[in-house]
Scaffold this motif. Structure first.
Motif, PDB file in Angstrom:
ATOM      1  N   MET A 109       8.562  64.587  10.867  1.00 41.33           N
ATOM      2  CA  MET A 109      10.158  65.076  10.890  1.00 41.33           C
ATOM      3  C   MET A 109      10.516  65.932  12.821  1.00 41.33           C
ATOM      4  O   MET A 109      10.330  65.751  12.804  1.00 41.33           O
ATOM      5  N   GLU A 110      11.629  65.439  12.845  1.00 42.04           N
ATOM      6  CA  GLU A 110      12.595  65.820  13.593  1.00 42.04           C
ATOM      7  C   GLU A 110      13.317  67.013  13.270  1.00 42.04           C
ATOM      8  O   GLU A 110      13.689  68.203  14.846  1.00 42.04           O
ATOM      9  N   ARG A 111      13.935  67.934  12.213  1.00 36.06           N
ATOM     10  CA  ARG A 111      14.615  69.466  12.624  1.00 36.06           C
ATOM     11  C   ARG A 111      13.530  70.106  11.130  1.00 36.06           C
ATOM     12  O   ARG A 111      12.950  69.243  10.260  1.00 36.06           O
ATOM     13  N   GLN A 112      14.543  70.985  10.855  1.00 35.31           N
ATOM     14  CA  GLN A 112      13.069  72.022  10.263  1.00 35.31           C
ATOM     15  C   GLN A 112      14.644  72.999   9.888  1.00 35.31           C
ATOM     16  O   GLN A 112      14.621  73.970  10.952  1.00 35.31           O
ATOM     17  N   ARG A 113      14.276  73.230   8.979  1.00 34.83           N
ATOM     18  CA  ARG A 113      15.405  74.467   8.319  1.00 34.83           C
ATOM     19  C   ARG A 113      14.826  76.055   9.297  1.00 34.83           C
ATOM     20  O   ARG A 113      13.709  76.144   8.976  1.00 34.83           O
ATOM     21  N   LEU A 114      15.969  77.220   9.887  1.00 37.91           N
ATOM     22  CA  LEU A 114      15.756  78.113  10.777  1.00 37.91           C
ATOM     23  C   LEU A 114      14.437  79.120  10.279  1.00 37.91           C
ATOM     24  O   LEU A 114      13.257  79.344  10.485  1.00 37.91           O
ATOM     25  N   ASP A 115      14.871  79.449   8.673  1.00 38.74           N
ATOM     26  CA  ASP A 115      14.307  80.358   8.135  1.00 38.74           C
ATOM     27  C   ASP A 115      12.917  79.683   8.194  1.00 38.74           C
ATOM     28  O   ASP A 115      12.179  80.817   7.815  1.00 38.74           O
ATOM     29  N   LYS A 116      12.782  78.790   7.568  1.00 32.76           N
ATOM     30  CA  LYS A 116      11.511  77.924   7.045  1.00 32.76           C
ATOM     31  C   LYS A 116      10.238  77.947   7.920  1.00 32.76           C
ATOM     32  O   LYS A 116       9.485  77.849   7.988  1.00 32.76           O
ATOM     33  N   TRP A 117      11.153  77.498   9.727  1.00 31.36           N
ATOM     34  CA  TRP A 117      10.522  77.445  10.936  1.00 31.36           C
ATOM     35  C   TRP A 117       9.673  79.380  10.829  1.00 31.36           C
ATOM     36  O   TRP A 117       8.923  78.965  11.254  1.00 31.36           O
ATOM     37  N   LEU A 118      10.454  79.712  10.784  1.00 29.91           N
ATOM     38  CA  LEU A 118       9.941  81.161  11.637  1.00 29.91           C
ATOM     39  C   LEU A 118       8.969  81.833  10.057  1.00 29.91           C
ATOM     40  O   LEU A 118       7.848  82.544  10.661  1.00 29.91           O
ATOM     41  N   TRP A 119       9.125  81.797   9.428  1.00 31.85           N
ATOM     42  CA  TRP A 119       8.308  82.044   7.540  1.00 31.85           C
ATOM     43  C   TRP A 119       6.497  80.967   8.320  1.00 31.85           C
ATOM     44  O   TRP A 119       5.662  81.337   8.217  1.00 31.85           O
ATOM     45  N   HIS A 120       6.942  79.544   8.395  1.00 30.66           N
ATOM     46  CA  HIS A 120       5.528  79.154   8.943  1.00 30.66           C
ATOM     47  C   HIS A 120       5.117  78.871   9.871  1.00 30.66           C
ATOM     48  O   HIS A 120       3.568  79.234   9.847  1.00 30.66           O
ATOM     49  N   ALA A 121       5.739  79.582  10.794  1.00 30.39           N
ATOM     50  CA  ALA A 121       5.311  79.819  12.143  1.00 30.39           C
ATOM     51  C   ALA A 121       4.492  81.407  11.779  1.00 30.39           C
ATOM     52  O   ALA A 121       4.571  81.808  13.271  1.00 30.39           O
TER      53      ALA A 121
END
Length: 89
Positions: free
Chosen positions: A1-13
């Motif tokens: 995976m090279e990119r991820q949606r901003l909202d999804k990344w904030l949630w996963h982090a």
């Protein structure tokens, strides 16, 4: 995976407790990517991007170093970023 949606990344982090909260945070203009304010929750983030996030009474500066397929515990979330305020680069 090279990119991820901003909202999804904030949630996963684990920056926020819910993905909807992440989307609201972005839409309200409280997130900057590499110094540029971003208002689209679906904007893609990539490894190396520096996020400046304005939370309740604090500001977090995080460098994206990885992605996750699903949200895990705090220890697995911690490997997704470097906290630049800790003096880590």
């Amino acid at each position: 995976m090279e990119r991820q949606r901003l909202d999804k990344w904030l949630w996963h982090a684990r920056v926020v407790k819910a993905r909807s909260s992440a989307a609201a945070l972005v839409e309200a203009g409280h997130v900057r990517i590499n110094g540029v304010r971003e208002k689209a929750p679906g904007h893609g983030v990539k490894a190396g991007d520096v996020l400046t996030i304005g939370l309740d009474r604090s500001v977090r500066v995080l460098k994206v170093v990885g992605f996750s397929e699903r949200r895990g515990d705090a220890a697995s979330a911690r490997v997704l970023y470097d906290d630049l305020q800790d003096g880590q680069q």
